[in-house]
Design a protein around this motif. Sequence first.
Motif, PDB file in Angstrom:
ATOM      1  N   ALA A 142       0.866  -1.174   0.000  1.00  0.00           N
ATOM      2  CA  ALA A 142       0.000   0.000   0.000  1.00  0.00           C
ATOM      3  C   ALA A 142       0.907   1.230   0.000  1.00  0.00           C
ATOM      4  O   ALA A 142       2.056   1.152   0.444  1.00  0.00           O
ATOM      5  CB  ALA A 142      -0.894  -0.011   1.239  1.00  0.00           C
ATOM      6  N   PRO A 143       0.427   2.365  -0.495  1.00  0.00           N
ATOM      7  CA  PRO A 143       1.263   3.567  -0.515  1.00  0.00           C
ATOM      8  C   PRO A 143       1.855   3.881   0.867  1.00  0.00           C
ATOM      9  O   PRO A 143       1.148   3.851   1.873  1.00  0.00           O
ATOM     10  CB  PRO A 143       0.302   4.665  -0.958  1.00  0.00           C
ATOM     11  CG  PRO A 143      -0.736   3.942  -1.758  1.00  0.00           C
ATOM     12  CD  PRO A 143      -0.894   2.606  -1.068  1.00  0.00           C
ATOM     13  N   GLY A 144       3.168   4.118   0.886  1.00  0.00           N
ATOM     14  CA  GLY A 144       3.851   4.458   2.128  1.00  0.00           C
ATOM     15  C   GLY A 144       4.162   3.286   3.042  1.00  0.00           C
ATOM     16  O   GLY A 144       4.785   3.462   4.086  1.00  0.00           O
ATOM     17  N   GLU A 145       3.790   2.076   2.657  1.00  0.00           N
ATOM     18  CA  GLU A 145       4.003   0.885   3.487  1.00  0.00           C
ATOM     19  C   GLU A 145       5.283   0.161   3.072  1.00  0.00           C
ATOM     20  O   GLU A 145       5.727   0.257   1.937  1.00  0.00           O
ATOM     21  CB  GLU A 145       2.832  -0.086   3.345  1.00  0.00           C
ATOM     22  CG  GLU A 145       1.524   0.433   3.870  1.00  0.00           C
ATOM     23  CD  GLU A 145       1.374   0.250   5.359  1.00  0.00           C
ATOM     24  OE1 GLU A 145       1.823  -0.780   5.884  1.00  0.00           O
ATOM     25  OE2 GLU A 145       0.787   1.147   5.987  1.00  0.00           O
ATOM     26  N   PHE A 146       5.824  -0.610   4.013  1.00  0.00           N
ATOM     27  CA  PHE A 146       6.907  -1.547   3.721  1.00  0.00           C
ATOM     28  C   PHE A 146       6.756  -2.726   4.671  1.00  0.00           C
ATOM     29  O   PHE A 146       7.188  -2.673   5.818  1.00  0.00           O
ATOM     30  CB  PHE A 146       8.293  -0.913   3.882  1.00  0.00           C
ATOM     31  CG  PHE A 146       9.401  -1.920   3.712  1.00  0.00           C
ATOM     32  CD1 PHE A 146       9.624  -2.514   2.493  1.00  0.00           C
ATOM     33  CD2 PHE A 146      10.189  -2.294   4.781  1.00  0.00           C
ATOM     34  CE1 PHE A 146      10.630  -3.472   2.332  1.00  0.00           C
ATOM     35  CE2 PHE A 146      11.198  -3.243   4.643  1.00  0.00           C
ATOM     36  CZ  PHE A 146      11.409  -3.822   3.407  1.00  0.00           C
ATOM     37  N   ARG A 147       6.084  -3.769   4.207  1.00  0.00           N
ATOM     38  CA  ARG A 147       5.877  -4.975   5.008  1.00  0.00           C
ATOM     39  C   ARG A 147       5.918  -6.223   4.133  1.00  0.00           C
ATOM     40  O   ARG A 147       6.757  -7.079   4.316  1.00  0.00           O
ATOM     41  CB  ARG A 147       4.535  -4.914   5.736  1.00  0.00           C
ATOM     42  CG  ARG A 147       4.397  -3.845   6.776  1.00  0.00           C
ATOM     43  CD  ARG A 147       3.056  -3.961   7.505  1.00  0.00           C
ATOM     44  NE  ARG A 147       2.169  -4.898   6.813  1.00  0.00           N
ATOM     45  CZ  ARG A 147       0.987  -4.586   6.284  1.00  0.00           C
ATOM     46  NH1 ARG A 147       0.518  -3.416   6.354  1.00  0.00           N
ATOM     47  NH2 ARG A 147       0.251  -5.491   5.680  1.00  0.00           N
ATOM     48  N   VAL A 148       4.986  -6.294   3.187  1.00  0.00           N
ATOM     49  CA  VAL A 148       4.770  -7.542   2.454  1.00  0.00           C
ATOM     50  C   VAL A 148       5.779  -7.791   1.338  1.00  0.00           C
ATOM     51  O   VAL A 148       5.826  -8.893   0.791  1.00  0.00           O
ATOM     52  CB  VAL A 148       3.326  -7.628   1.900  1.00  0.00           C
ATOM     53  CG1 VAL A 148       2.317  -7.606   3.037  1.00  0.00           C
ATOM     54  CG2 VAL A 148       3.041  -6.539   0.888  1.00  0.00           C
ATOM     55  N   SER A 149       6.590  -6.790   1.000  1.00  0.00           N
ATOM     56  CA  SER A 149       7.586  -6.998  -0.058  1.00  0.00           C
ATOM     57  C   SER A 149       8.989  -7.201   0.502  1.00  0.00           C
ATOM     58  O   SER A 149       9.956  -7.275  -0.257  1.00  0.00           O
ATOM     59  CB  SER A 149       7.581  -5.815  -1.034  1.00  0.00           C
ATOM     60  OG  SER A 149       7.973  -4.625  -0.388  1.00  0.00           O
ATOM     61  N   SER A 150       9.104  -7.325   1.810  1.00  0.00           N
ATOM     62  CA  SER A 150      10.421  -7.510   2.429  1.00  0.00           C
ATOM     63  C   SER A 150      10.967  -8.909   2.150  1.00  0.00           C
ATOM     64  O   SER A 150      10.214  -9.857   1.912  1.00  0.00           O
ATOM     65  CB  SER A 150      10.336  -7.296   3.943  1.00  0.00           C
ATOM     66  OG  SER A 150       9.662  -8.374   4.553  1.00  0.00           O
TER      67      SER A 150
END
Length: 161
Positions: A142-150
């Motif tokens: 989601a915009p501004g997120e960094f979780r699921v693509s780590s």
Amino acid sequence: MTIQIGDRIPEVTLQRIREGVETIDTDALFEGRNVVLFAVPGAFTPTCSEKHLPGFVQHFEDFRSRGIDVACMAVNDPFVMQAWGESQGVPEGLLMLADGNGDFARALGLELDASGYGMGRRAKRFALYAEDRVVKLLNVEAPGEFRVSSAEHILEQLKDR
């Protein structure tokens, strides 16, 4: 339309630097191989440089030991991608791919309009896993997120494969 699990990776040409600027098409990159491709909105940007790429550098051998190649992509030129890789200590084998005009991001349906930040069209932050050109996992932030693509999240998802 955004690429989905079960879809084939579209054929697009990317660039990288090895002995000079070299083109590589996505068929050659994905055909007959297991590949994690992660994309960042921009090389040298804060989250990309402090978290996203470093996670894949740290876990590169974990992917390789499972027979998975790793590629990083950004809508930047190949010289920027090379310099960013060198500054981040990217191991040999972790491909730093330039999607200079955003053709691949657009073909995947994962283009981001970052014009409001002075960055133009970019790739959304995402990670996908493909086997022989077929998408098996797709995680779009989601915009501004960094979780699921780590790297850690992708490794956890691949644990049972």
